[in-house]
Scaffold this motif. Structure first.
Motif, PDB file in Angstrom:
ATOM      1  N   LEU A 263       0.822  -1.209   0.000  1.00 12.62           N
ATOM      2  CA  LEU A 263       0.000   0.000   0.000  1.00 12.62           C
ATOM      3  C   LEU A 263       0.855   1.258   0.000  1.00 12.62           C
ATOM      4  CD1 LEU A 263      -2.932  -0.852   2.448  1.00 12.62           C
ATOM      5  CD2 LEU A 263      -3.091  -0.413   0.004  1.00 12.62           C
ATOM      6  N   LYS A 264       1.935   1.232   0.776  1.00 11.09           N
ATOM      7  CA  LYS A 264       2.821   2.392   0.848  1.00 11.09           C
ATOM      8  C   LYS A 264       3.470   2.642  -0.506  1.00 11.09           C
ATOM      9  CE  LYS A 264       5.326   2.891   4.540  1.00 11.09           C
ATOM     10  NZ  LYS A 264       6.409   2.741   5.552  1.00 11.09           N
ATOM     11  N   GLU A 265       3.946   1.599  -1.148  1.00 10.55           N
ATOM     12  CA  GLU A 265       4.564   1.746  -2.469  1.00 10.55           C
ATOM     13  C   GLU A 265       3.552   2.254  -3.495  1.00 10.55           C
ATOM     14  OE1 GLU A 265       6.113  -2.082  -3.303  1.00 10.55           O
ATOM     15  OE2 GLU A 265       7.941  -1.819  -2.108  1.00 10.55           O
ATOM     16  N   LEU A 266       2.323   1.737  -3.408  1.00 11.14           N
ATOM     17  CA  LEU A 266       1.291   2.157  -4.346  1.00 11.14           C
ATOM     18  C   LEU A 266       0.965   3.644  -4.158  1.00 11.14           C
ATOM     19  CD1 LEU A 266      -0.856   1.472  -6.488  1.00 11.14           C
ATOM     20  CD2 LEU A 266      -2.366   0.753  -4.624  1.00 11.14           C
ATOM     21  N   TYR A 267       0.877   4.077  -2.916  1.00 11.86           N
ATOM     22  CA  TYR A 267       0.540   5.473  -2.634  1.00 11.86           C
ATOM     23  C   TYR A 267       1.651   6.424  -3.078  1.00 11.86           C
ATOM     24  CZ  TYR A 267      -0.424   9.712   0.027  1.00 11.86           C
ATOM     25  OH  TYR A 267      -0.642  11.013   0.394  1.00 11.86           O
ATOM     26  N   GLN A 269       4.308   5.779  -5.254  1.00  8.37           N
ATOM     27  CA  GLN A 269       4.827   5.678  -6.615  1.00  8.37           C
ATOM     28  C   GLN A 269       3.743   5.531  -7.679  1.00  8.37           C
ATOM     29  OE1 GLN A 269       8.106   2.858  -6.876  1.00  8.37           O
ATOM     30  NE2 GLN A 269       8.580   3.133  -4.707  1.00  8.37           N
ATOM     31  N   GLY A 270       2.524   5.257  -7.271  1.00  6.49           N
ATOM     32  CA  GLY A 270       1.450   5.128  -8.255  1.00  6.49           C
ATOM     33  C   GLY A 270       0.155   5.732  -7.765  1.00  6.49           C
ATOM     34  N   PRO A 271       0.157   7.013  -7.400  1.00  4.09           N
ATOM     35  CA  PRO A 271      -1.061   7.607  -6.819  1.00  4.09           C
ATOM     36  C   PRO A 271      -2.267   7.569  -7.748  1.00  4.09           C
ATOM     37  CG  PRO A 271       0.564   9.318  -7.365  1.00  4.09           C
ATOM     38  CD  PRO A 271       1.256   7.995  -7.494  1.00  4.09           C
ATOM     39  N   SER A 339       0.355   0.856 -14.479  1.00  5.36           N
ATOM     40  CA  SER A 339      -0.795   1.649 -14.911  1.00  5.36           C
ATOM     41  C   SER A 339      -0.584   2.263 -16.271  1.00  5.36           C
ATOM     42  CB  SER A 339      -1.070   2.766 -13.886  1.00  5.36           C
ATOM     43  OG  SER A 339       0.022   3.661 -13.831  1.00  5.36           O
ATOM     44  N   GLY A 340       0.699   2.283 -16.755  1.00  4.40           N
ATOM     45  CA  GLY A 340       0.945   2.782 -18.096  1.00  4.40           C
ATOM     46  C   GLY A 340       1.152   4.267 -18.185  1.00  4.40           C
ATOM     47  N   ASN A 341       1.135   4.988 -17.071  1.00 10.64           N
ATOM     48  CA  ASN A 341       1.351   6.424 -17.104  1.00 10.64           C
ATOM     49  C   ASN A 341       2.837   6.728 -17.178  1.00 10.64           C
ATOM     50  OD1 ASN A 341      -1.352   6.824 -16.874  1.00 10.64           O
ATOM     51  ND2 ASN A 341      -1.317   7.106 -14.660  1.00 10.64           N
ATOM     52  N   ASP A 342       3.189   7.838 -17.845  1.00  9.45           N
ATOM     53  CA  ASP A 342       4.589   8.222 -17.899  1.00  9.45           C
ATOM     54  C   ASP A 342       4.968   8.955 -16.626  1.00  9.45           C
ATOM     55  OD1 ASP A 342       3.592  10.791 -18.109  1.00  9.45           O
ATOM     56  OD2 ASP A 342       3.782  10.831 -20.311  1.00  9.45           O
ATOM     57  N   ASN A 343       6.272   9.353 -16.560  1.00  4.53           N
ATOM     58  CA  ASN A 343       6.789   9.940 -15.339  1.00  4.53           C
ATOM     59  C   ASN A 343       6.092  11.240 -14.983  1.00  4.53           C
ATOM     60  OD1 ASN A 343       8.629  10.244 -13.153  1.00  4.53           O
ATOM     61  ND2 ASN A 343       9.769  11.739 -14.358  1.00  4.53           N
ATOM     62  N   ALA A 344       5.704  12.022 -15.982  1.00  8.33           N
ATOM     63  CA  ALA A 344       5.067  13.304 -15.704  1.00  8.33           C
ATOM     64  C   ALA A 344       3.698  13.119 -15.055  1.00  8.33           C
ATOM     65  CB  ALA A 344       4.917  14.101 -16.994  1.00  8.33           C
ATOM     66  N   GLN A 347       3.909  10.544 -10.283  1.00  8.81           N
ATOM     67  CA  GLN A 347       4.958  10.953  -9.374  1.00  8.81           C
ATOM     68  C   GLN A 347       4.488  10.827  -7.947  1.00  8.81           C
ATOM     69  OE1 GLN A 347       5.824  14.946 -10.738  1.00  8.81           O
ATOM     70  NE2 GLN A 347       7.559  14.234 -11.923  1.00  8.81           N
ATOM     71  N   CYS A 348       5.456  10.825  -7.068  1.00 11.94           N
ATOM     72  CA  CYS A 348       5.135  10.823  -5.648  1.00 11.94           C
ATOM     73  C   CYS A 348       4.205  11.997  -5.345  1.00 11.94           C
ATOM     74  CB  CYS A 348       6.424  10.943  -4.840  1.00 11.94           C
ATOM     75  SG  CYS A 348       6.153  11.341  -3.106  1.00 11.94           S
ATOM     76  N   PRO A 349       3.122  11.784  -4.593  1.00 15.39           N
ATOM     77  CA  PRO A 349       2.196  12.887  -4.331  1.00 15.39           C
ATOM     78  C   PRO A 349       2.826  14.050  -3.576  1.00 15.39           C
ATOM     79  CG  PRO A 349       1.667  10.953  -2.985  1.00 15.39           C
ATOM     80  CD  PRO A 349       2.690  10.513  -3.989  1.00 15.39           C
ATOM     81  N   PHE A 350       4.018  13.843  -3.037  1.00 15.28           N
ATOM     82  CA  PHE A 350       4.697  14.914  -2.307  1.00 15.28           C
ATOM     83  C   PHE A 350       5.774  15.592  -3.136  1.00 15.28           C
ATOM     84  CE2 PHE A 350       3.210  11.852   0.829  1.00 15.28           C
ATOM     85  CZ  PHE A 350       2.496  12.659   1.682  1.00 15.28           C
ATOM     86  N   HIS A 351       5.828  15.327  -4.471  1.00 14.68           N
ATOM     87  CA  HIS A 351       6.934  15.845  -5.257  1.00 14.68           C
ATOM     88  C   HIS A 351       6.943  17.374  -5.306  1.00 14.68           C
ATOM     89  CE1 HIS A 351       3.724  16.013  -8.290  1.00 14.68           C
ATOM     90  NE2 HIS A 351       4.447  16.914  -8.910  1.00 14.68           N
TER      91      HIS A 351
END
Length: 399
Positions: A263-267, A269-271, A339-344, A347-351
């Protein structure tokens, strides 16, 4: 418990004298009780709605209010509602108890809104007043059952203001009630403004409903593949080892730790993927997105904004977790779960904490500093001796 009409009358008279409910003869009193039906014992029955009653009853009986139903199913529910009206059932008494709280809160809020609006009007027209007009905002905190789908307290506030705007004998009082009503009307699918009797109503400009719901209610173990695989492997291991209840708690704690890590990794790195799985959940999508498809046919979503949060003291996001997530998303752009999304986009929700020049960020930092300063000012008074008489007077005034 009021077993007869006389005891109900005494009870509501006392509530009115204490200021919890409107007094008889006042404009708002017309919004307090349902219309009386001499063929049934409806005297002193608090005014509610079918949708709200179904919502409160569903908290007790677990009825599904959001799955699409056939017309026949709707008729069955309508028959049940009519039966509740005819019988003094436990659920009906429970609903009346719920309404008592909703009406007391709604009446207090409506009265405060009018009181402050009236004072603002006086200040704005008085050259000698040292008090400038203020654009008051109100934060109402209540259980979700008192607010969900804008039922309960919000509809009580609206009904009390409407009753005052129509039924109060003083024209100035009616005008104030109408002014306040325009600010609290909920959003509507109708045009943003409607003209009635040469008077323009602007809808829902001054209200927002924010709901809170725990993340565990989204049941990610039923939709997120890595957690589904973890739980399936754990179930298979229990089947091999025998009765799971006789096993050591060490394996259960290990599974919980692995689930927390996923869950932590999902939140972090993949919000976007996390949002997707949360919205896939029936517990979230039903009240929030499919609110008008079920038997209740709610007119509004459960909230305008739904805050889904996790409260796990054993799975806290530390500073090092943020650094690792920021490094991972900026290094290769890979997101969790495919999920197929690019880096833009992933991103981490705290970036944004590193983007100090961003205007939104500056506003966020300013809000944090203001909140911190307010807490520190409160803390400075911790050593002062309290005044119980003053505190009691203030709390009594607030109701």
């Amino acid at each position: 418990e009021c077993p007869d009409i006389d005891s109900k009358r005494v009870f509501f008279e006392e509530m009115s004298e204490r200021g919890y409910l409107p007094k008889q003869g006042k404009g708002m009193y017309d919004a307090l009780f349902a219309e009386e039906d001499e063929s049934s014992n409806n005297t002193y029955k608090l005014r509610g709605t079918r949708e709200h009653q179904l919502l409160i009853e569903s908290l007790m009986n677990g009825n599904d209010l959001y799955s699409p139903v056939e017309e026949e199913g709707e008729e069955d529910v309508a028959d049940d509602a009519e039966q509740h009206e005819e019988e003094e059932s436990p659920l009906k008494r429970l609903y009346q108890a719920q309404l008592l709280k909703d009406h007391a809160m709604g009446y207090r809020i409506a009265s405060l809104l009018m009181e402050h609006h009236q004072q603002n009007k006086i200040n704005s027209h008085s050259s000698s007043s040292s008090q400038p007009p203020t654009d008051d905002r109100y934060l109402i905190i209540a259980g979700f059952g008192h607010l969900k789908h804008r039922l309960g307290v919000p509809e009580c506030v609206e009904r009390y203001l409407r009753a005052e705007a129509v039924g109060h004998p003083d024209a100035e009082r009616r005008s104030i009630a109408m002014d306040v009503l325009l600010k609290v009307l909920p959003p509507s699918s109708d045009p943003p403004s409607v003209t009635r009797n040469n008077f323009t109503l602007k809808k829902g400009e001054g209200t927002a409903l924010i709901g809170c719901q725990m993340m565990y209610e989204a049941y990610l173990e039923d939709s997120y593949p890595p957690i589904m695989e973890l739980m399936a492997n754990d179930a298979a291991a229990d089947a091999v080892e025998g009765d799971a209840e006789n096993n050591d708690n060490g394996n259960e704690n290990d599974v919980d730790a692995k689930k927390g890590k996923l869950l932590k990794e999902l939140y972090l790195q993949g919000p976007e993927l996390l949002d997707k799985h949360i919205l896939m959940s029936d517990e979230i999508s039903g009240p929030f997105l499919r609110y008008d498809e079920g038997i209740a046919r709610f007119g509004h979503p459960c909230a305008d904004y739904l805050f889904v949060y996790d409260e796990d003291d054993d799975n806290v996001i530390e500073e090092n977790d943020l650094k690792l997530a920021l490094h991972a998303t900026t290094a290769n752009g890979d997101d969790v779960g495919g999920s197929g999304n690019d880096n833009a986009q992933s991103q981490c929700p705290f970036h944004n904490t590193q983007a100090n020049n961003n205007d939104d960020n500056n506003q966020y930092d300013s809000a944090k500093r203001e909140t911190l300063e307010a807490y520190e000012n409160v803390g400075k008074t911790a050593s002062l001796r309290g005044n119980s008489l003053r505190a009691r007077a203030i709390m009594s005034r607030l109701g």
